[in-house]
Design a protein around this motif. Structure first.
Motif: not given
Lengths: 387, 294
Positions: A38-56, A200-209
């Motif tokens: 459950f927490r890992l899924n939550l963290l994945a959601k946060f990573l999505c926000f982090a990807i947006v934030a990197a762009g902002i 893992f996909i979200a985490a990898g995307t964040l690292l690439v971003v």
């Protein structure tokens, strides 16, 4: 701004590689081992926000464009992904239309759904459409030298328009949005292993971003972007078109937001107009501001931290988060414009100038100057005073 | 034909509401180039003022008139407090002010939710505003006509104040050239606070008017704020003339497009038209000529 650039250059690529290695270990080994599903899924959601934030961080912190409408691009990505997942589910069950349409009595698949039945087309749409919309708006706005608050309001109005449009369209779920996705490109979403894969996909995307943003910031383009932010007229006199510089940053930010939205849909399992309207769009800003808008990692860590704090607090005190969010906006944006990332350099700068009597070329100066994007004429020292 | 007339009045009515919501915003924006995102919550404060005042007075008509006055004061005091407490510290950072006032708006919204509860509240409409009048075959509710009249009164009053009073002269002087105005002995501090008081007071009045056509909820301000922003963007910096034209133009445009499509698509089309309009006039319909280079 030379000090800022120098500071970036001073980071040896070895340190950066080390940083990425640590982040990768944390994301790919420590987090899955330590956190429940459950927490890992939550963290994945946060990573999505982090990807947006990197762009902002790139568009606002580096480029001075306060974009209050990232929810638009997030939403385009998210809805395309949702439409594809819905149709994939329907195809597996040999239905003509997704379930929610059947319930609503829609028998024929609307034409704008059809292209996204194919996975590759949906992926291309996710990568291209947000960037196209951003390019169109950016072209219309920046070429005509509309900027500052006018741009902020327009980007916000775009978010409002999209949210209203989606709410009114029953064919795309209306007010309730799209939900109940069963599979992600053939992988069952009910299976915890597959959900871990999504993380893992979200985490990898964040690292690439992050790597991409770092590269952009360190490039000549990155310097030009900061120059446009601080002295747009001078850049124009030097023969560059500041509009193009801004459009690129805005498009890149939109591109990231679109990808983040596309990941958000299968991770969270629902996308509705409430996730992409005005308020969520502005909420993206708060993490960036708290972390430190001008830095590389500030927005990313800020977004994760704020999302985590929101979840933790809302569980305990449902109404307090709104107060806290409001107060954070007031205190951080108003009085600590450099964000948490700027607190240490600010203190260090104060100590330096006290003990070593150095001029305000301390690391605090760029961060503070960077924070105030609208008044290029005042000197660094005035800036420090005003904060 | 009566459909066209009907849409005309819908548009005028929407325009007058937009005008009330945007008038104060445009005034404070013109004064300091600062966008006040809490303006929507000041409108909400006006709504709840009406709700509270009506608990005191038994006659809905008396309470409406009293509310207009108290709503102006409540909005004005909130605005003056915001100016003195926060905005004055960040004159040179308009984008940051936008976010900070958004934070203030969030706090005010939650405050309203905690005090009055999340469900919408209704305010009684005075009897003499019940029903409608038939104009050229279209039935127009009296409340909408009242709001139109109120908007006209607000605009003329504001225009008179700006044009004919010493305060108005000072406000215009500060808008046109802050430095020179100060050198000539105008206190820009006092002027700024006064401007914010008047501008935010108008938001309060707008809130009172809104209770006549719908129910009050903590998020009511938000739904009008973005349209009010667009009016300001189209109208140009701090010009009453521009705000009036822009508000009615947007109102009419919205009502006619909405008639031929749907409400949600109309919003999007109006937005696209605004972006296209900005290609022609990036600074809006009218702008104050200043000697500053910004």
């Amino acid at each position: 701004m030379t000090t800022l650039v120098q500071r970036w250059r001073a980071h040896s690529s070895l340190t950066t590689l080390g940083g990425f290695a640590v982040a990768a270990i944390l994301l790919f080994a420590v987090a899955p081992a330590m956190l429940s599903d459950f927490r890992l899924n939550l963290l994945a959601k946060f990573l999505c926000f982090a990807i947006v934030a990197a762009g902002i961080g790139l568009a606002w912190g580096r480029g001075g464009m306060l974009t209050l409408g990232q929810g638009v691009f997030f939403g385009i990505g998210a809805y395309i992904m949702a439409m594809h997942l819905q149709m994939a589910d329907a195809a597996r069950l040999h239905n003509d239309v997704p379930e929610f349409m059947e319930i609503a009595g829609i028998r024929e698949l609307p034409s704008f759904w059809q292209p996204f039945a194919s996975g590759p087309v949906a992926l291309i749409g996710i990568l291209v459409l947000p960037a196209l919309v951003a390019a169109a708006l950016g072209y219309g706005v920046f070429k005509r030298r509309v900027k500052g608050t006018y741009f902020a309001i327009l980007s916000q109005a775009l978010a409002a328009a999209l949210a209203i449009l989606l709410t009114g369209q029953q064919k795309i779920g209306g007010f309730t949005g799209l939900s109940d996705f069963r599979a992600f490109f053939g992988f069952k979403l009910s299976d915890p292993t597959n959900r871990q894969m999504l993380f893992f996909i979200a985490a990898g995307t964040l690292l690439v971003v992050v790597a991409l943003v770092r590269q952009l910031m360190r490039s000549r383009y990155g310097e030009l972007l900061v120059a446009v932010r601080d002295q747009e007229e001078r850049v124009r006199f030097l023969g560059y078109d500041p509009a193009n510089v801004k459009i690129v940053a805005y498009v890149v930010a939109a591109f990231f937001a679109g990808i983040a939205g596309a990941l958000f849909t299968p991770i969270v399992g629902i996308i509705s107009p409430a996730d992409i309207g005005v308020v969520p769009s502005i909420a993206f800003i708060i993490g960036v501001a708290i972390g430190g808008r001008t830095t590389l990692l500030g927005p990313v860590l800020g977004a994760i931290g704020v999302a985590w704090a929101q979840t933790a607090l809302s569980e305990e005190f449902p109404s307090s988060w709104t107060y806290l969010q409001g107060v954070l906006f007031i205190v951080v944006v108003g009085f600590i414009p450099a964000g948490l990332a700027g607190v240490w350099p600010m203190l260090k700068g104060a100590l330096d100038s006290r003990f070593r009597r150095t001029a305000p070329t301390s690391p605090a100066a760029p961060a503070l100057v960077a924070a105030s994007t609208e008044l290029p004429t005042s000197t660094t020292q005035e800036k420090v005073k005003s904060c | 034909m009566d459909v066209l007339i009907g849409q005309l009045f819908t548009g005028l009515s929407l325009g007058s509401i937009l005008l009330l919501a945007a008038l104060g915003l445009s005034l404070t924006f013109g004064q300091m180039g600062v966008i006040n995102m809490a303006h929507g919550e000041f409108i909400m404060a006006g709504c709840y003022t009406t709700y509270v005042v009506q608990k005191v007075f038994s006659s809905a008509g008396v309470s409406l008139m009293v509310s207009l006055l108290i709503g102006f004061l409540v909005g004005g005091l909130l605005g003056a407090a915001l100016e003195m407490g926060l905005i004055r510290w960040m004159y040179d950072r308009p984008l940051d002010t936008l976010l900070v006032t958004f934070g203030v708006g969030l706090v005010l919204q939650q405050l309203a939710r905690d005090i009055f509860g999340a469900p919408a509240k209704n305010v009684l409409v005075p009897e003499w505003l019940g029903g409608g009048i038939t104009i050229m075959g279209a039935v127009v509710p009296k409340t909408r006509i009242f709001i139109l009249v109120l908007a006209v009164v607000a605009v003329t009053t504001l225009a008179t104040v700006l044009k004919a009073t010493p305060l108005g002269r000072r406000i215009r002087a500060v808008v046109q050239n802050r430095g020179l105005a100060e050198t000539s002995g105008v206190s820009s501090r006092v002027t700024d606070i006064s401007t914010f008081f008047i501008g935010s007071g108008l938001a309060g009045v707008a809130g009172v008017a809104l209770t006549l056509i719908g129910s009050t909820s903590p998020t009511i301000g938000q739904s009008y704020l973005i349209d009010a922003f667009l009016v300001v963007v189209i109208g140009g910096l701090g010009q009453i003339k521009g705000t009036v034209i822009a508000a009615f133009a947007l109102g009419l445009l919205n009502s006619y497009i909405e008639y031929s499509t749907t409400a949600s698509i109309a919003k999007v089309i109006v937005f696209v038209i605004i972006v296209i309009f900005l290609q022609v006039r990036p600074q809006g319909l009218f702008t104050v000529r200043t000697r500053s280079l910004a």
